[in-house]
Design a protein around this motif. Structure first.
Motif, PDB file in Angstrom:
ATOM      1  N   GLU A   1       1.146  -1.426   0.266  1.00 14.29           N
ATOM      2  CA  GLU A   1       0.102  -0.155   0.095  1.00 14.29           C
ATOM      3  C   GLU A   1       0.337   1.224   0.082  1.00 14.29           C
TER       4      GLU A   1
ATOM      5  N   ARG B   1       2.122   1.540  -3.431  1.00 17.76           N
ATOM      6  CA  ARG B   1       1.441   2.230  -4.801  1.00 17.76           C
ATOM      7  C   ARG B   1       1.205   3.669  -4.388  1.00 17.76           C
ATOM      8  N   LYS B   2       0.991   4.411  -2.806  1.00 12.24           N
ATOM      9  CA  LYS B   2       0.822   5.303  -2.610  1.00 12.24           C
ATOM     10  C   LYS B   2       1.804   6.416  -3.118  1.00 12.24           C
TER      11      LYS B   2
ATOM     12  N   ARG C   1       3.677   5.901  -5.538  1.00 11.73           N
ATOM     13  CA  ARG C   1       3.833   5.543  -7.292  1.00 11.73           C
ATOM     14  C   ARG C   1       3.170   6.835  -7.505  1.00 11.73           C
ATOM     15  N   SER C   2       1.818   6.983  -6.889  1.00 14.27           N
ATOM     16  CA  SER C   2       0.534   7.841  -7.691  1.00 14.27           C
ATOM     17  C   SER C   2       0.923   8.697  -7.201  1.00 14.27           C
ATOM     18  N   SER C   3       2.109   9.293  -6.192  1.00 11.85           N
ATOM     19  CA  SER C   3       2.155  10.512  -6.235  1.00 11.85           C
ATOM     20  C   SER C   3       3.237  11.322  -7.082  1.00 11.85           C
ATOM     21  N   GLY C   4       4.280   9.967  -7.066  1.00 16.20           N
ATOM     22  CA  GLY C   4       4.796  10.828  -8.446  1.00 16.20           C
ATOM     23  C   GLY C   4       6.044  11.026  -7.796  1.00 16.20           C
TER      24      GLY C   4
ATOM     25  N   ASP D   1      10.505   4.838 -12.607  1.00 17.81           N
ATOM     26  CA  ASP D   1       9.514   4.214 -11.897  1.00 17.81           C
ATOM     27  C   ASP D   1       9.196   2.422 -12.433  1.00 17.81           C
TER      28      ASP D   1
END
Length: 71
Positions: free
Chosen positions: A12, A15-16, A18-21, A37
């Motif tokens: 989790e 994933r957070k 990666r989604s934040s950049g 990435d």
């Protein structure tokens, strides 16, 4: 080997991340920085594989079919 809940928490967090950049994470006094990435995606895939193995699920296999008319 880590417990299933610990692996799920790590997944989790990645994933957070990666989604934040972002590419760096601080966890329990350790700083981990991913170079790309793709490296972060590989870490996520590895955690998913470990979770599936502990949950007793068979590994996912992909079959690619390539055909031609013979021209």
């Amino acid at each position: 080997m880590a417990a299933l809940s610990e692996l799920a928490d790590r997944l989790e967090r990645l994933r957070k991340l990666r989604s934040s950049g972002r590419r760096a994470v601080d966890s329990e006094g350790e700083k981990v920085e991913y170079r790309s990435d793709a490296e972060l995606a590989a870490a996520i895939a590895d955690l998913e594989r470990q979770i599936a193995a502990q949950a007793g699920k068979p590994p996912v296999r992909v079959v690619y079919i390539n055909s031609s008319k013979g021209t």
